[in-house]
Design an enzyme around this catalytic site. Structure first.
Site, PDB file in Angstrom:
ATOM      1  N   CYS A  91       0.842  -1.195   0.000  1.00 52.42           N
ATOM      2  CA  CYS A  91       0.000   0.000   0.000  1.00 52.42           C
ATOM      3  C   CYS A  91       0.878   1.246   0.000  1.00 52.42           C
ATOM      4  O   CYS A  91       1.881   1.296   0.719  1.00 52.42           O
ATOM      5  CB  CYS A  91      -0.901  -0.021   1.236  1.00 52.42           C
ATOM      6  SG  CYS A  91      -2.012   1.381   1.358  1.00 52.42           S
ATOM      7  N   HIS A 133      -9.291  -3.507  -1.883  1.00 51.99           N
ATOM      8  CA  HIS A 133      -8.261  -2.743  -1.169  1.00 51.99           C
ATOM      9  C   HIS A 133      -8.591  -1.245  -1.185  1.00 51.99           C
ATOM     10  O   HIS A 133      -8.571  -0.586  -0.142  1.00 51.99           O
ATOM     11  CB  HIS A 133      -6.904  -3.012  -1.828  1.00 51.99           C
ATOM     12  CG  HIS A 133      -5.760  -2.286  -1.209  1.00 51.99           C
ATOM     13  ND1 HIS A 133      -4.794  -2.927  -0.479  1.00 51.99           N
ATOM     14  CD2 HIS A 133      -5.412  -0.967  -1.217  1.00 51.99           C
ATOM     15  CE1 HIS A 133      -3.905  -2.031  -0.062  1.00 51.99           C
ATOM     16  NE2 HIS A 133      -4.258  -0.834  -0.501  1.00 51.99           N
ATOM     17  N   GLU A 134      -8.913  -0.721  -2.368  1.00 52.30           N
ATOM     18  CA  GLU A 134      -9.179   0.719  -2.495  1.00 52.30           C
ATOM     19  C   GLU A 134     -10.503   1.110  -1.836  1.00 52.30           C
ATOM     20  O   GLU A 134     -10.594   2.162  -1.195  1.00 52.30           O
ATOM     21  CB  GLU A 134      -9.144   1.157  -3.965  1.00 52.30           C
ATOM     22  CG  GLU A 134      -7.816   0.934  -4.665  1.00 52.30           C
ATOM     23  CD  GLU A 134      -6.609   1.535  -3.953  1.00 52.30           C
ATOM     24  OE1 GLU A 134      -6.763   2.535  -3.230  1.00 52.30           O
ATOM     25  OE2 GLU A 134      -5.504   0.999  -4.120  1.00 52.30           O
ATOM     26  N   HIS A 137     -10.163   1.623   1.789  1.00 46.42           N
ATOM     27  CA  HIS A 137      -9.670   2.962   2.136  1.00 46.42           C
ATOM     28  C   HIS A 137     -10.830   3.948   2.293  1.00 46.42           C
ATOM     29  O   HIS A 137     -10.824   4.780   3.201  1.00 46.42           O
ATOM     30  CB  HIS A 137      -8.707   3.497   1.072  1.00 46.42           C
ATOM     31  CG  HIS A 137      -7.312   3.003   1.197  1.00 46.42           C
ATOM     32  ND1 HIS A 137      -6.514   3.266   2.286  1.00 46.42           N
ATOM     33  CD2 HIS A 137      -6.550   2.262   0.347  1.00 46.42           C
ATOM     34  CE1 HIS A 137      -5.330   2.715   2.110  1.00 46.42           C
ATOM     35  NE2 HIS A 137      -5.325   2.094   0.941  1.00 46.42           N
TER      36      HIS A 137
END
Length: 163
Positions: A91, A133-134, A137
């Site tokens: 990351c 993953h994004e 966030h």
């Protein structure tokens, strides 16, 4: 276009949750900056707005070898998920640290493109992992939150050493 500063752990702003974008036209310049920032990194393949301190729900991804095919997703949501996959992740907000993370193997994501058109992506390849993953966030989570407390502490030490 401008290259934005990417936040790193333990910056508390990474824990903020993104808010839905209501006026896509108003953030076109920001989207350009987000793409430029992703391309300015050595190996970034995705970047979420929260990683640069914004609470607009936007992610950009580019898995092309030439790094010239950005996928822009505004207000992305995972609406279906299945299977399990374990793979190594890194990351931009946790430089110098990689770890194995368990994710869903297949996801369906709904979002708006940068013109405001509704789109749907159903994938069971590497894009599925990057999307999760994004989108994490945007929910105020970094990938190490999927790991044990010990591994989270190791990641934090590596980032402090890297800084």
């Amino acid at each position: 276009m401008a290259v934005l500063d990417i936040l790193t752990i333990p910056d508390e702003r990474l824990k903020r949750k993104a808010q839905p974008v209501k006026d896509i036209e108003a953030i076109q310049g920001f989207i350009d900056d987000l793409i430029e920032t992703m391309y300015h990194t050595d190996d970034g393949i995705g970047l979420a707005s929260t990683q640069v301190g914004s609470t607009d729900a936007v992610i950009v991804i580019d898995l092309s070898e030439t790094r010239d095919q950005p996928l822009v997703l505004v207000n992305p949501e995972i609406v279906e998920k299945s299977g399990e996959y374990v793979g190594e992740e890194g990351c931009l907000s946790i430089p110098g640290y990689r770890a194995k993370v368990t994710r869903f193997e297949k996801v369906k994501v709904t979002a708006l493109d940068r013109q405001g058109k509704a789109i749907e992506i159903e994938t069971d390849d590497f894009l599925a992992i990057v999307l999760q993953h994004e989108i994490d966030h945007l929910h105020g989570k970094v990938f190490i939150e999927h790991l044990s407390t010990l591994k989270q502490q190791i990641a934090l030490k590596k980032v402090r050493k890297y800084a």
